[in-house]
Write a protein that holds these residues in place. Structure first.
Motif, mmCIF file in Angstrom:
data_model
loop_
_atom_site.group_PDB
_atom_site.id
_atom_site.type_symbol
_atom_site.label_atom_id
_atom_site.label_comp_id
_atom_site.label_asym_id
_atom_site.label_seq_id
_atom_site.Cartn_x
_atom_site.Cartn_y
_atom_site.Cartn_z
ATOM 1 N N PRO A 459 0.855 -1.196 0.000
ATOM 2 C CA PRO A 459 0.000 0.000 0.000
ATOM 3 C C PRO A 459 0.883 1.234 0.000
ATOM 4 N N ARG A 460 0.316 2.360 -0.366
ATOM 5 C CA ARG A 460 1.124 3.571 -0.511
ATOM 6 C C ARG A 460 0.649 4.656 0.453
ATOM 7 N N PRO A 461 1.080 4.587 1.688
ATOM 8 C CA PRO A 461 0.686 5.637 2.643
ATOM 9 C C PRO A 461 1.415 6.945 2.349
ATOM 10 N N ARG A 462 0.731 8.030 2.601
ATOM 11 C CA ARG A 462 1.401 9.322 2.489
ATOM 12 C C ARG A 462 2.424 9.511 3.593
ATOM 13 N N ALA A 463 2.187 8.828 4.719
ATOM 14 C CA ALA A 463 3.098 8.943 5.843
ATOM 15 C C ALA A 463 3.040 7.657 6.656
ATOM 16 N N VAL A 464 4.121 7.393 7.404
ATOM 17 C CA VAL A 464 4.111 6.319 8.389
ATOM 18 C C VAL A 464 4.241 6.960 9.767
ATOM 19 N N VAL A 465 3.704 6.250 10.767
ATOM 20 C CA VAL A 465 3.712 6.763 12.135
ATOM 21 C C VAL A 465 4.652 5.893 12.965
ATOM 22 N N PRO A 466 5.699 6.480 13.547
ATOM 23 C CA PRO A 466 6.614 5.694 14.368
ATOM 24 C C PRO A 466 6.257 5.745 15.855
ATOM 25 N N TYR A 467 6.460 4.615 16.518
ATOM 26 C CA TYR A 467 6.327 4.499 17.973
ATOM 27 C C TYR A 467 7.644 3.928 18.484
ATOM 28 N N ARG A 468 8.193 4.531 19.540
ATOM 29 C CA ARG A 468 9.560 4.153 19.925
ATOM 30 C C ARG A 468 9.697 3.959 21.434
ATOM 31 N N THR A 469 10.421 2.895 21.774
ATOM 32 C CA THR A 469 10.868 2.670 23.144
ATOM 33 C C THR A 469 12.382 2.728 23.156
#
Length: 656
Positions: A459-469
């Motif tokens: 799929p082609r998202p306009r953006a990805v969302v990062p979650y970080r520990t």
């Protein structure tokens, strides 16, 4: 000078404090390609059954005793993927009527068949006894079901005593009869397990989806246990358990193995026999032995037969046994969290694992590394006085396991991806119907920047969302990263961190901000500071806070001190230290306070004047009495001294 593990990136060059250069930097005008990971959505691998945890030995009782709203909070933190880490599977213990070491762990477990042919739900007093029968586990399974859990694994530690050669659910010692089932009881045992599944659905409305006839079949000990050989399990499944489930229409899959070692040894005889293999749905093992490379991957060939046959493979129990009774503070920090994040990725990639379980997700116990969340108590179950006080600790492993379990859903499939795009970096990827998740573990001390290419019909998202520990973050939701036409994106991975990337349409809310004593507190990432303080980048320590004068302060919100025992032992209560790393100029006093710059004083550090370039670490014991740093509080570092610049500030951190 103590070397820091921050990186600084400027004008295309990333420089470690030691002078090491990062891949993808420009050196003397020579361009080096940035590390690239390719995620191939057309390379479909195994289906993910989920992430689970056990509540054996009445561990759900401690959650119940908390009372609202804490009880629901704990359940949400474990099973809800918006408020917590979204575990998908509950593992329970098939009660056998025995005890753990004479009434420990809240007393005996209850069996459905206390005597041959005598089932509890067929007795005249069943209506009066029903509400109390296996009450903790029944309640837990119902609450998990409310939160979306649909997979329930029931494992047997021991058949009832009357089926055993030693007439006991525990070992009778080296000179006693064998701690094994009687050979003439195989069919009775098969009927017992069939009745358990059918009865739990009929009596309690709970569908047990998976049954394991043995837990750690090589173990004989003073708690519920029963030994089996691989050949005995083959005969049980082929001649009794499988046919009985088929004949009676038992809607549960058979899980076989669950040995201490992470391999297929206790299932191999059965799955190598076509007649027995037809009944084996899952090959399972625990992770306490048989893992290599510092316990981050399976031994080669550990599941060769299972893989060749296309069997479903589960890791159904593992925990951090750590140093003796987990007395190493590091076993609660990001170091421990990274170990499990790396392990999970390697097992999914190399073993083609379908499910990963922790031992106790939430528990009141003696601090042996068993938990993701530990309930503070004034008496552990082993003491016979299991009294919780409403406080709890969240270890870093809760968040790093959650970097997978919160975003990789039951029914997702693993997809092909560049496993090691850079030294010290491991990456795995998963996809659902439209969703996907990319989990990246950076074990390096410094930041690494990589490109991620999405191919194979992605799929082609306009953006990805990062979650970080990381050492300083707990599954923090970071700003969106815009993609290049939905086909690729660039991300900088913080040193010693786990980051999960999901498409913009799959984003979840950030978790509540609950800081802990196991985290590092970066001065520049504070939650509030006095006027006049500035953040400055340095070539050797990354960003620091400068302009500290008399009365300046830094604030970090919502720090969970719990009862002040860093590692969780009653005999270590109050043994908590705070460290501040500063470069002194005029020097002075650093006050640790809670709830305000004039709030209760919980520690004091005096630092001599310095050059402003040499870094030192000042230390104080922390007052964790009920009037001090006890429970949740905002933490303040308040700086006192003469006129002029007192310090530059880098980090604060705790230890035991």
């Amino acid at each position: 000078m103590r070397r820091r593990t921050k990186w600084m990136v400027r004008t295309g060059t990333a420089i470690l404090a030691t002078g090491t250069l990062l891949l993808g930097t420009a050196v003397s005008g020579v361009a080096h390609p940035r590390p690239t990971a390719v995620v191939d959505f057309s390379d479909v691998r195994q289906t993910i059954d989920g992430f689970g945890g056990s509540f054996a030995f009445h561990k759900a009782g401690a959650i119940q005793r908390l009372g609202e709203p804490l009880t629901s909070r704990m359940l949400d933190m474990i099973f809800d993927d918006r408020a917590g880490i979204g575990l998908d599977i509950v593992r329970v213990m098939v009660g056998d009527g025995g005890t753990w070491g004479d009434q420990l762990y809240d007393g005996p477990t209850q069996t459905i068949e206390p005597a041959p042919g005598v089932f509890v739900w067929d007795q005249p007093d069943w209506p009066q006894r029903k509400a109390a029968f296996d009450a903790h586990q029944i309640w837990l399974m119902r609450e998990a079901h409310k939160r979306g859990v649909r997979t329930f694994l029931a494992s047997v530690w021991s058949p009832p005593a009357w089926m055993k050669q030693n007439n006991s659910v525990v070992s009778s010692g080296p000179d006693g009869p064998p701690n094994k089932i009687r050979p003439d009881m195989y069919q009775a045992y098969a009927d017992y397990l069939a009745e358990y599944v059918l009865g739990y659905e009929h009596e309690f409305g709970i569908r047990i989806t998976h049954v394991s006839p043995t837990n750690e079949p090589e173990v004989t000990t003073g708690y519920s246990s029963s030994q089996w050989t691989a050949e005995e399990l083959r005969v049980l499944v082929r001649d009794h358990l499988g046919p009985t489930f088929a004949r009676r229409g038992v809607p549960a899959d058979i899980v076989l193995g669950e040995g201490v070692n992470f391999d297929e040894r206790f299932a191999q005889a059965a799955i190598s026999d076509p007649a027995a293999n037809a009944y084996v749905d899952v090959v399972a093992a625990h992770g306490y032995a048989g893992l290599v490379d510092e316990a981050t991957r399976a031994a080669p060939g550990a599941f060769a037969t299972s893989q060749a046959l296309g069997k479903t493979i589960w890791q159904t129990e593992y925990m951090n046994q750590g140093a003796p009774r987990d007395r190493l503070f590091v076993n609660s920090t990001i170091t421990d969290g990274l170990r499990y994040a790396t392990l999970i990725g390697n097992l999914f990639d190399e073993t083609r694992l379908n499910a990963y379980f922790w031992w106790w997700p939430v528990a009141n116990n003696g601090a042996d590394g068993s938990d993701l969340i530990r309930l503070v108590n004034t008496g552990t179950p082993q003491s016979g006085n299991p009294t919780e006080n409403g406080q709890y600790r969240i270890f870093k492993r809760y968040y790093t396991v959650g970097q997978y379990s919160r975003f990789v859903d039951r029914g997702d499939v693993m997809i092909g991806a560049t496993k090691a795009p850079a030294p010290g970096v491991t990456l795995t990827a998963y996809k659902g119907h439209r969703d996907f998740s990319v989990v990246v573990v950076n074990n390096n001390p410094g930041d690494v920047t990589i490109d991620v290419d999405l191919t194979g019909g992605a799929p082609r998202p306009r953006a990805v969302v990062p979650y970080r520990t990381s050492a300083s973050e707990n599954m923090k939701r970071l700003p969106d990263i815009h993609t290049r036409g939905g086909r690729s994106f660039t991300a900088t991975l913080r040193g010693q961190s786990v980051t999960t990337f999901v498409p913009e349409w799959s984003k979840l809310p950030g978790l509540p901000d609950r800081k802990d004593v196991f985290s590092t507190y970066l001065a520049e990432e504070n939650d509030g500071q006095s006027r006049g303080l500035k953040v400055r980048a340095t070539p050797d320590r990354g960003k620091i806070v400068t302009g500290v004068r008399d009365g300046s302060y830094l604030r970090w919100a919502n720090v969970n001190f719990a009862d002040g025992s860093a590692a969780g032992f009653a005999d270590q209560k109050g043994e908590l230290r705070l460290h501040a790393t500063v470069a002194p100029r005029a020097g002075g006093v650093i006050e640790a306070r809670v709830d305000g710059p004039r709030g209760p004083l919980v520690g004091t550090m005096t630092v001599a004047p310095g050059s402003g370039t040499d870094w030192v670490t000042a230390t104080t014991w922390v007052d964790t009495s009920p009037a001090g740093a006890n429970g949740f509080h905002d933490l303040y570092l308040v700086f006192r001294g003469a006129d002029g610049s007192l310090f530059d500030v880098d980090t604060a951190a705790f230890s035991d």
